[in-house]
Design an enzyme around this catalytic site. Structure first.
Site, PDB file in Angstrom:
ATOM      1  CG  ASP A 191      15.495 -54.569   3.391  1.00 28.40           C
ATOM      2  OD1 ASP A 191      16.651 -54.603   2.898  1.00 28.40           O
ATOM      3  OD2 ASP A 191      14.885 -55.596   3.745  1.00 28.40           O
ATOM      4  CE1 TYR A 217      32.212 -55.469   2.843  1.00 26.18           C
ATOM      5  CE2 TYR A 217      34.591 -55.342   2.549  1.00 26.18           C
ATOM      6  CZ  TYR A 217      33.399 -54.764   2.960  1.00 26.18           C
ATOM      7  OH  TYR A 217      33.409 -53.494   3.481  1.00 26.18           O
ATOM      8  CE  LYS A 223      31.496 -52.342   0.784  1.00 26.51           C
ATOM      9  NZ  LYS A 223      30.421 -51.321   0.910  1.00 26.51           N
ATOM     10  CB  THR A 229      31.017 -51.590  12.492  1.00 23.53           C
ATOM     11  OG1 THR A 229      31.595 -52.506  11.542  1.00 23.53           O
ATOM     12  CG2 THR A 229      31.612 -50.210  12.297  1.00 23.53           C
ATOM     13  CG  ASN A 277      26.880 -46.619   6.173  1.00 19.24           C
ATOM     14  OD1 ASN A 277      28.093 -46.732   6.343  1.00 19.24           O
ATOM     15  ND2 ASN A 277      25.991 -47.103   7.044  1.00 19.24           N
TER      16      ASN A 277
END
Length: 247
Positions: A61, A170, A174, A205, A88
């Protein structure tokens, strides 16, 4: 020759699992399935070993220092080295009506804190913890899984499908991951290590609720290519399966 040892975070499902499968099946890697849920990680690894492939699993984790420390300790005891790290694991919880609803009731502070804690801070903590084992490898490689949405250049490109979608947390996470990758490219340069950033593209996904995109196997392609580069290959790059992505 000893197999290449690769740790993939968030590899029990989705793109991570597709990457692990391809590395084990097509390249003979011993893949370590990093999974927040220990049971599903064990199931994913067992599926590969039943096919005669080299695979293990470890509970991981990335928002837990204790989990990271335990996982790295286990890898050191079992293998003594880490050749490839694939960062990932990540989350997308920005609220977009009709598409994502995870952050609907979160404050702006909580949204950014949770997103950055996983996508950036957790990724940084895992990478830093892996660095001593990577430096024991004859040829260390790191692949950071990022997104076109983290491209500063593409952020003002109105032709992209993401331009009108509000993914502030998000996107910021990134973009920060991209800078993190460049820092580690400098760190591993003396060892001849290669550190690159891959955008898997829009893939079906859990992050997209499986509503749209390419199969996970397609999303894994560029990640696998970067994980299997030969010595002297490119480093400090950002790309997808179609070619370079602008920073």
């Amino acid at each position: 020759m000893a197999p290449t040892i690769a740790l993939i975070s968030g590899a029990n499902v989705g793109i991570g699992n597709a990457v692990a499968t391809k590395l084990a099946k097509d390249h003979g890697f011993h893949v370590i399935i990093g999974s927040r849920n220990a049971a599903t990680g064990q199931e994913a690894a067992a599926k590969l070993t039943r096919e005669g492939l080299l695979a293990s699993s470890v509970q991981l984790d990335i928002v837990s220092d204790e989990s990271i420390t335990a996982a790295i300790g286990w890898i050191e005891r079992e293998f003594g080295v880490l050749d490839v790290l694939i960062n990932n694991a990540g989350i997308l919880i920005d609220y977009v009506p009709g598409f994502t609803d995870a952050s609907k009731d979160l404050s702006t502070r909580d949204l950014f804190t949770q997103t950055l804690s996983t996508n950036l801070v957790g990724t940084a903590c895992l990478t830093e913890a892996c660095l001593p084992l990577l430096c024991k490898s004859d040829f260390p490689r790191i692949v950071f899984v990022s997104s076109l949405m983290g491209s500063l250049t593409k952020a003002t490109d109105k032709s992209t499908m993401y331009y009108k979608i509000d993914y502030k947390a998000y996107d910021c996470s990134k973009a920060a991951v991209n800078m993190l990758a460049l820092n580690y490219a400098r760190s591993l340069e003396p060892q001849g290590g290669l550190v690159n950033v891959a955008c898997p593209g829009l893939v079906k996904t859990n992050l997209t609720k499986h509503l749209m995109g390419e199969p996970t196997e397609t999303g894994a392609l560029r990640i696998v290519e970067l994980a299997t580069l030969e010595k002297g290959g490119p480093t400090a790059t950002f790309s997808d399966r179609h070619g370079p992505v602008p920073w």
